[in-house]
Scaffold this active site. Structure first.
Site, mmCIF file in Angstrom:
data_model
loop_
_atom_site.group_PDB
_atom_site.id
_atom_site.type_symbol
_atom_site.label_atom_id
_atom_site.label_comp_id
_atom_site.label_asym_id
_atom_site.label_seq_id
_atom_site.Cartn_x
_atom_site.Cartn_y
_atom_site.Cartn_z
ATOM 1 N N ASP A 28 4.079 -9.697 0.381
ATOM 2 C CA ASP A 28 3.245 -9.647 1.503
ATOM 3 C C ASP A 28 3.873 -10.428 2.665
ATOM 4 O OD1 ASP A 28 -0.170 -9.222 1.884
ATOM 5 O OD2 ASP A 28 1.041 -10.241 3.536
ATOM 6 N N ASN A 83 -9.236 -4.687 -0.969
ATOM 7 C CA ASN A 83 -10.191 -4.553 0.396
ATOM 8 C C ASN A 83 -10.430 -3.060 0.695
ATOM 9 O OD1 ASN A 83 -10.312 -7.349 0.893
ATOM 10 N ND2 ASN A 83 -8.509 -7.358 1.965
ATOM 11 N N GLN A 90 -9.705 -4.690 5.164
ATOM 12 C CA GLN A 90 -8.615 -3.802 5.074
ATOM 13 C C GLN A 90 -8.202 -3.499 6.589
ATOM 14 O OE1 GLN A 90 -9.582 -0.022 3.134
ATOM 15 N NE2 GLN A 90 -7.289 0.560 3.149
ATOM 16 N N SER A 91 -6.848 -3.849 6.666
ATOM 17 C CA SER A 91 -6.053 -3.562 7.910
ATOM 18 C C SER A 91 -5.155 -2.575 7.700
ATOM 19 C CB SER A 91 -5.618 -4.873 8.258
ATOM 20 O OG SER A 91 -4.716 -5.382 7.473
ATOM 21 N N VAL A 92 -4.450 -2.100 6.526
ATOM 22 C CA VAL A 92 -3.743 -1.127 6.418
ATOM 23 C C VAL A 92 -4.235 -0.145 5.552
ATOM 24 C CG1 VAL A 92 -1.430 -0.523 5.514
ATOM 25 C CG2 VAL A 92 -1.581 -2.729 6.501
ATOM 26 N N HIS A 96 -3.817 -0.481 -1.433
ATOM 27 C CA HIS A 96 -3.092 -1.575 -2.124
ATOM 28 C C HIS A 96 -3.749 -2.585 -2.878
ATOM 29 C CE1 HIS A 96 -4.312 -2.433 2.068
ATOM 30 N NE2 HIS A 96 -4.218 -3.862 1.868
ATOM 31 N N HIS A 98 -3.604 -6.488 -3.937
ATOM 32 C CA HIS A 98 -3.302 -7.657 -3.537
ATOM 33 C C HIS A 98 -3.277 -8.469 -5.069
ATOM 34 C CE1 HIS A 98 -4.147 -8.064 1.061
ATOM 35 N NE2 HIS A 98 -5.035 -7.246 0.591
HETATM 36 P P1 5GP Z 1 -5.355 -5.645 3.996
HETATM 37 O O1 5GP Z 1 -5.880 -6.442 5.028
HETATM 38 O O2 5GP Z 1 -5.427 -4.388 4.540
HETATM 39 O O3 5GP Z 1 -6.115 -5.678 2.532
HETATM 40 O O4 5GP Z 1 -3.856 -6.126 3.537
HETATM 41 C C1 5GP Z 1 -2.813 -5.689 4.405
HETATM 42 C C2 5GP Z 1 -1.632 -6.600 4.025
HETATM 43 O O5 5GP Z 1 -0.347 -6.144 4.333
HETATM 44 C C3 5GP Z 1 -1.881 -8.097 4.630
HETATM 45 O O6 5GP Z 1 -1.893 -8.983 3.644
HETATM 46 C C4 5GP Z 1 -0.469 -8.060 5.655
HETATM 47 O O7 5GP Z 1 -0.034 -9.370 5.547
HETATM 48 C C5 5GP Z 1 0.414 -7.033 4.926
HETATM 49 N N1 5GP Z 1 1.154 -6.459 5.750
HETATM 50 C C6 5GP Z 1 0.832 -6.231 6.874
HETATM 51 N N2 5GP Z 1 2.392 -5.469 7.382
HETATM 52 C C7 5GP Z 1 3.065 -5.817 6.620
HETATM 53 C C8 5GP Z 1 4.472 -5.453 6.659
HETATM 54 O O8 5GP Z 1 5.043 -4.639 7.366
HETATM 55 N N3 5GP Z 1 5.315 -5.801 5.399
HETATM 56 C C9 5GP Z 1 4.553 -6.505 4.408
HETATM 57 N N4 5GP Z 1 5.643 -6.969 3.458
HETATM 58 N N5 5GP Z 1 3.241 -6.786 4.367
HETATM 59 C C10 5GP Z 1 2.510 -6.433 5.466
#
Ligand code: 5GP
Length: 110
Positions: A28, A83, A90-92, A96, A98
């Site tokens: 991450d 998430n 969830q932001s992406v 995924h 974690h």
């Molecule tokens: P979410 O919030 O969707 O559960 O997790 C998305 C994760 O992706 C976050 O922990 C964030 O730090 C990680 N992340 C977002 N953009 C990138 C990226 O460009 N490269 C990597 N390695 N991690 C990313």
């Protein structure tokens, strides 16, 4: 296309720790623990709730690999988080897992 699809396609760099034909794992970019690895399917699935019976093999495969990757990173004890939805963090929007380890964790999670 999400940022994770770009990582799969090698359009942007990532610190990749595991790859096979079905999934990819990388560190991450903003680690929340000494080990913070993201494990993603290569198939573009936005959320866990977008999966169905057809994804059983893929999801089972990823769970097995989650354990193997954590051990390979030196951790027998670790936490797995998904998430599912913006309201829970969830932001992406590419599914995924974690994989987090290397510090204490609270329960219930925040
Ligand atoms: P979410 O919030 O969707 O559960 O997790 C998305 C994760 O992706 C976050 O922990 C964030 O730090 C990680 N992340 C977002 N953009 C990138 C990226 O460009 N490269 C990597 N390695 N991690 C990313």
């Amino acid at each position: 296309m999400t940022i994770f699809a770009k990582i799969i396609n090698r359009e942007i760099p990532a610190d990749i720790v595991y790859e096979d034909d079905q999934c990819l794992a990388f560190k991450d970019i903003s680690p929340q623990a000494p080990m913070h690895v993201l494990l993603i399917p290569k198939q573009a699935i936005a959320k866990l709730t977008d999966t169905n019976e057809e994804h059983k093999h893929l999801l089972g495969h990823m769970m097995v690999k989650a354990g193997e990757i954590a051990k390979q990173q030196g951790h027998d004890e670790f936490r797995v988080v998904i998430n599912n939805g913006a309201g829970v963090g969830q932001s992406v929007f590419h599914l995924h897992l974690h994989l987090l380890a290397g510090r204490g964790f609270q329960w219930p999670p925040g």
